[in-house]
Write a protein that holds these residues in place. Structure first.
Motif, PDB file in Angstrom:
ATOM      1  N   PRO A  71      -3.423   0.780  -8.634  1.00 28.15           N
ATOM      2  CA  PRO A  71      -2.294   0.349  -8.221  1.00 28.15           C
ATOM      3  C   PRO A  71      -0.624  -0.895  -8.671  1.00 28.15           C
ATOM      4  O   PRO A  71      -2.179  -2.159  -8.790  1.00 28.15           O
ATOM      5  CB  PRO A  71      -3.022   0.309  -6.796  1.00 28.15           C
ATOM      6  N   LEU A  72      -0.296  -1.030  -8.169  1.00 27.08           N
ATOM      7  CA  LEU A  72       0.582  -2.490  -8.324  1.00 27.08           C
ATOM      8  C   LEU A  72      -0.200  -3.703  -8.035  1.00 27.08           C
ATOM      9  O   LEU A  72       0.012  -4.717  -7.726  1.00 27.08           O
ATOM     10  CB  LEU A  72       2.356  -2.309  -7.473  1.00 27.08           C
ATOM     11  N   SER A  73      -0.468  -3.234  -6.413  1.00 30.89           N
ATOM     12  CA  SER A  73      -1.247  -4.240  -5.524  1.00 30.89           C
ATOM     13  C   SER A  73      -2.416  -4.948  -6.513  1.00 30.89           C
ATOM     14  O   SER A  73      -3.133  -6.064  -6.155  1.00 30.89           O
ATOM     15  CB  SER A  73      -1.582  -3.314  -3.749  1.00 30.89           C
ATOM     16  N   ALA A  74      -3.120  -3.738  -7.606  1.00 34.22           N
ATOM     17  CA  ALA A  74      -3.947  -5.172  -8.139  1.00 34.22           C
ATOM     18  C   ALA A  74      -3.987  -6.140  -8.869  1.00 34.22           C
ATOM     19  O   ALA A  74      -4.912  -7.010  -9.197  1.00 34.22           O
ATOM     20  CB  ALA A  74      -4.646  -3.304  -8.966  1.00 34.22           C
ATOM     21  N   LEU A  75      -2.905  -6.496  -9.486  1.00 32.31           N
ATOM     22  CA  LEU A  75      -2.292  -7.063  -9.473  1.00 32.31           C
ATOM     23  C   LEU A  75      -2.348  -8.384  -9.125  1.00 32.31           C
ATOM     24  O   LEU A  75      -2.213  -8.271  -7.746  1.00 32.31           O
ATOM     25  CB  LEU A  75      -0.792  -7.271 -10.040  1.00 32.31           C
ATOM     26  N   VAL A 105       1.084  -1.108  -0.026  1.00 29.90           N
ATOM     27  CA  VAL A 105       0.046  -0.060  -0.012  1.00 29.90           C
ATOM     28  C   VAL A 105       0.753   1.016  -0.080  1.00 29.90           C
ATOM     29  O   VAL A 105       0.832   2.463  -0.819  1.00 29.90           O
ATOM     30  CB  VAL A 105      -0.917   0.294   1.095  1.00 29.90           C
ATOM     31  N   TYR A 106       1.626   1.105   0.820  1.00 32.33           N
ATOM     32  CA  TYR A 106       3.015   2.284   0.626  1.00 32.33           C
ATOM     33  C   TYR A 106       3.595   2.459  -0.222  1.00 32.33           C
ATOM     34  O   TYR A 106       3.593   3.928  -0.796  1.00 32.33           O
ATOM     35  CB  TYR A 106       3.637   2.449   2.022  1.00 32.33           C
ATOM     36  N   ARG A 107       3.796   1.425  -1.126  1.00 32.41           N
ATOM     37  CA  ARG A 107       4.669   2.184  -2.305  1.00 32.41           C
ATOM     38  C   ARG A 107       3.808   2.878  -3.384  1.00 32.41           C
ATOM     39  O   ARG A 107       3.801   2.944  -4.144  1.00 32.41           O
ATOM     40  CB  ARG A 107       4.752   0.641  -2.842  1.00 32.41           C
ATOM     41  N   ASP A 108       2.604   1.865  -3.465  1.00 32.26           N
ATOM     42  CA  ASP A 108       1.621   2.711  -4.319  1.00 32.26           C
ATOM     43  C   ASP A 108       0.675   3.993  -3.730  1.00 32.26           C
ATOM     44  O   ASP A 108       0.509   4.635  -5.299  1.00 32.26           O
ATOM     45  CB  ASP A 108      -0.076   1.377  -4.511  1.00 32.26           C
ATOM     46  N   LEU A 109       0.007   4.343  -2.831  1.00 32.84           N
ATOM     47  CA  LEU A 109       0.075   5.900  -1.720  1.00 32.84           C
ATOM     48  C   LEU A 109       0.638   6.543  -3.029  1.00 32.84           C
ATOM     49  O   LEU A 109       0.269   7.583  -3.803  1.00 32.84           O
ATOM     50  CB  LEU A 109       0.472   5.527  -0.750  1.00 32.84           C
ATOM     51  N   PHE A 110       2.108   7.183  -3.291  1.00 25.22           N
ATOM     52  CA  PHE A 110       2.394   8.271  -3.743  1.00 25.22           C
ATOM     53  C   PHE A 110       2.716   8.333  -5.184  1.00 25.22           C
ATOM     54  O   PHE A 110       2.622   8.830  -5.865  1.00 25.22           O
ATOM     55  CB  PHE A 110       4.482   7.960  -3.214  1.00 25.22           C
ATOM     56  N   GLU A 111       3.071   6.984  -5.760  1.00 23.28           N
ATOM     57  CA  GLU A 111       2.221   6.770  -7.041  1.00 23.28           C
ATOM     58  C   GLU A 111       0.921   7.361  -7.513  1.00 23.28           C
ATOM     59  O   GLU A 111       1.183   8.342  -8.639  1.00 23.28           O
ATOM     60  CB  GLU A 111       2.560   5.168  -7.538  1.00 23.28           C
ATOM     61  N   MET A 112      -0.305   7.067  -6.816  1.00 22.91           N
ATOM     62  CA  MET A 112      -1.629   7.660  -7.952  1.00 22.91           C
ATOM     63  C   MET A 112      -1.840   8.840  -6.522  1.00 22.91           C
ATOM     64  O   MET A 112      -2.232   9.335  -7.304  1.00 22.91           O
ATOM     65  CB  MET A 112      -3.002   6.546  -6.306  1.00 22.91           C
ATOM     66  N   GLY A 113      -0.627   9.904  -5.913  1.00 20.80           N
ATOM     67  CA  GLY A 113      -0.870  11.264  -5.397  1.00 20.80           C
ATOM     68  C   GLY A 113      -1.014  11.287  -4.403  1.00 20.80           C
ATOM     69  O   GLY A 113      -1.988  10.771  -3.936  1.00 20.80           O
ATOM     70  N   MET A 114      -1.071  12.101  -3.533  1.00 22.83           N
ATOM     71  CA  MET A 114      -1.543  12.637  -2.457  1.00 22.83           C
ATOM     72  C   MET A 114      -2.369  13.469  -2.590  1.00 22.83           C
ATOM     73  O   MET A 114      -2.488  14.600  -3.836  1.00 22.83           O
ATOM     74  CB  MET A 114      -0.213  13.610  -1.389  1.00 22.83           C
ATOM     75  N   ALA A 115      -3.158  13.469  -1.747  1.00 21.20           N
ATOM     76  CA  ALA A 115      -4.234  14.837  -2.517  1.00 21.20           C
ATOM     77  C   ALA A 115      -4.377  16.122  -0.966  1.00 21.20           C
ATOM     78  O   ALA A 115      -4.740  15.552   0.331  1.00 21.20           O
ATOM     79  CB  ALA A 115      -5.838  14.063  -1.588  1.00 21.20           C
ATOM     80  N   PHE A 116      -4.459  17.579  -1.214  1.00 22.37           N
ATOM     81  CA  PHE A 116      -4.946  18.357   0.048  1.00 22.37           C
ATOM     82  C   PHE A 116      -3.745  19.020   0.666  1.00 22.37           C
ATOM     83  O   PHE A 116      -3.124  19.504   1.287  1.00 22.37           O
ATOM     84  CB  PHE A 116      -5.863  18.107   0.710  1.00 22.37           C
ATOM     85  N   VAL A 117      -2.369  17.741  -0.072  1.00 22.34           N
ATOM     86  CA  VAL A 117      -1.288  17.610   1.212  1.00 22.34           C
ATOM     87  C   VAL A 117      -0.046  18.238  -0.234  1.00 22.34           C
ATOM     88  O   VAL A 117      -0.594  17.659  -1.490  1.00 22.34           O
ATOM     89  CB  VAL A 117      -0.953  16.355   2.121  1.00 22.34           C
ATOM     90  N   ASP A 118       1.047  17.974   0.256  1.00 26.14           N
ATOM     91  CA  ASP A 118       1.852  18.407  -0.320  1.00 26.14           C
ATOM     92  C   ASP A 118       3.388  17.211  -0.369  1.00 26.14           C
ATOM     93  O   ASP A 118       3.896  16.721   0.584  1.00 26.14           O
ATOM     94  CB  ASP A 118       3.114  19.511  -0.219  1.00 26.14           C
TER      95      ASP A 118
END
Length: 489
Positions: free
Chosen positions: A410-414, A321-334
């Motif tokens: 996300p890669l976890s969907a594979l 989940v951590y690996r994919d989180l930043f790849e999917m982009g953060m919302a409302f934060v930098d």
């Protein structure tokens, strides 16, 4: 014959410790994998018989009949009574009764029930044939129950902590964690930071609406609220599919449905204000309840979805989940200022090293019109400004290319069934399309529409081998704005 009581709320491991003879009985019923010592130590600590029945596809009635024949009595029938009451609440809502009246009765009758138990009851309602849209209506009802439960929650946390100290079990330790206990950079810590920023954004909208009301500023704030789509996408595509693997489908389906309702309403309001900001007075009455629903969803995530995820997901899954989180982009934060998770970063580095082993890049892919090394093929694919997703003949997502970045992937969907990667209301459409491909009733389908104001084409095509045998389906998603801009010059 002396009857032995089995409490269905207890984990499989607890029941086996209490009645060792259960191991053989459950193995014969189809629970062979979880009866292995290592699996029993890990999964058995968090898996109950009803959840295990869902995961293994074993009818609960068969389990009940077999165990009763062996001299056991199954307790936990109170769940059926709860379901009956929940059905009654749904009927009252559908009959037009005010939400607050139903909510008051709910709080009175369910004050001693945990959020997880309510989620399980809702899941059983869905399996029992209650329409998902009806169960979604309960989502705004039951959240009120958990707004004032700090004392009971602290007692539960203390009990779980003592259990963890005795067993030293990773699963038990995870179950007692709250998002406040998690290290900086943990996926749930990051999602909570997003929610904190989302609430501040909602506060800003509220301030403008109750104040003098700068319409231009308010229109910009409403447009910025669309970043919630990214937040919802991460929970829907990273957390929910993993919960599905443990048989926890009800809460995810209900939340996902409510998310979709929120996004649709937000889209309507955003479009209207963008086209004519002077129409704000016409939509003011819709903006306030929309913001209220978004605030409620923040609360539900914190009290229901996040604790459920902590209870079930393994450390390896949190790394994914951590690996994919930043790849999917953060919302409302930098994203650049967000704290990183050292353990997750180390895992990602290790995985990257495995993926880049030289021997994996030295082979060649031979095609009718030539050959390419894996490295060359990878380089060419990265140049394609398109999203490609391949689902194999068994409806499992096997590959995707996300260079167009129209939708998050996300890669976890594979390795997952494609149905777990779509909103509940879309699943029947996807299922029918793949059935048509397999039966060769059609070989492709194309959809062209505007998504967030951009012209996007989505093409689906069946893939057959030289003998005409179905191998799977491929999806192409492409943003045509650049092409249109070129034609208009």
């Amino acid at each position: 014959m002396t009857m032995k009581k089995l409490d269905l709320k207890k984990s499989v491991a607890e029941l086996v410790r209490e009645y060792p003879e259960l191991k053989e009985i459950l193995a014969e019923l189809g629970f062979k994998d979880i009866m292995k010592p290592a699996a029993l130590q890990l999964m058995g600590r968090i898996m109950t018989l009803p959840r295990g029945a869902v995961v293994k596809g074993i009818p609960m009635e068969k389990i009940r009949a077999t165990l009763e024949a062996k001299g056991f009595t199954l307790t936990g029938a109170e769940q059926q009574a709860r379901q009956a009451m929940l059905r009654e609440y749904i009927a009252r809502l559908n009959g037009g009764e005010p939400l607050e009246t139903v909510r008051a009765d709910f709080v009175r009758h369910f004050e001693d029930v945990k959020a997880e138990e309510i989620a399980e009851a809702e899941q059983d309602l869905i399996k029992g044939g209650v329409p998902l849209k009806d169960v979604q209506r309960l989502c705004d009802v039951h959240s009120a129950l958990f707004h004032d439960c700090s004392e009971s929650e602290s007692k539960e946390q203390e009990a779980l902590r003592k259990t963890a100290e005795k067993t030293h079990a990773a699963a038990a330790a995870a179950a007692l964690l709250t998002t406040d206990d998690l290290p900086e950079g943990h996926p749930l810590s990051l999602l909570r930071l997003e929610n904190d920023a989302l609430v501040r954004h909602l506060d800003a909208i509220h301030h403008e609406m109750v104040g003098a009301g700068d319409v231009a500023k308010l229109t910009g704030l409403i447009a910025g609220l669309n970043a919630v789509r990214s937040h919802y996408a991460k929970k829907e595509e990273l957390l929910m599919p993993m919960l599905y693997d443990y048989g926890v489908t009800g809460p995810s389906q209900v939340m996902w449905g409510v998310d979709d309702e929120i996004k649709r309403e937000l889209g309507v309001i955003t479009k209207a204000l963008k086209e004519d900001s002077e129409s704000y007075p016409l939509y003011k009455g819709r903006i306030e309840p929309l913001c209220a629903r978004i605030r409620e969803m923040v609360f539900k995530e914190d009290r229901i979805l996040f604790p459920l995820s902590l209870r079930y997901l393994t450390q390896e899954q949190w790394f994914m989940v951590y690996r994919d989180l930043f790849e999917m982009g953060m919302a409302f934060v930098d994203a650049e200022t967000m704290p990183r998770w050292p353990e997750g970063e180390a895992w990602m580095k290790e995985q990257s090293a495995k993926d880049l082993k030289p021997e994996l890049l030295e082979g060649k892919v031979k095609l009718p019109t030539g050959e390419l090394t894996l490295k060359e093929l990878q380089g060419i694919l990265k140049l394609l400004d398109v999203d490609i997703t391949f689902i194999d003949k068994d409806d499992i997502l096997r590959y995707f290319l996300n260079e167009g970045k129209i939708f998050s992937r996300p890669l976890s969907a594979l390795g997952r069934e494609v149905y777990n990667c779509h909103p509940p209301e879309i699943i029947p459409v996807v299922r029918q399309l793949l059935l048509d491909f397999k039966a060769k009733k059609r070989t492709h389908m194309e959809i062209y529409r505007r998504i967030m104001g951009r012209p996007v084409g989505v093409r689906y095509a069946a893939v057959y081998d030289a003998d005409g045998e179905y191998m799977g389906a491929v999806e192409f998603v492409q943003d045509y704005q650049k092409a249109l801009d070129k034609f208009q010059k």
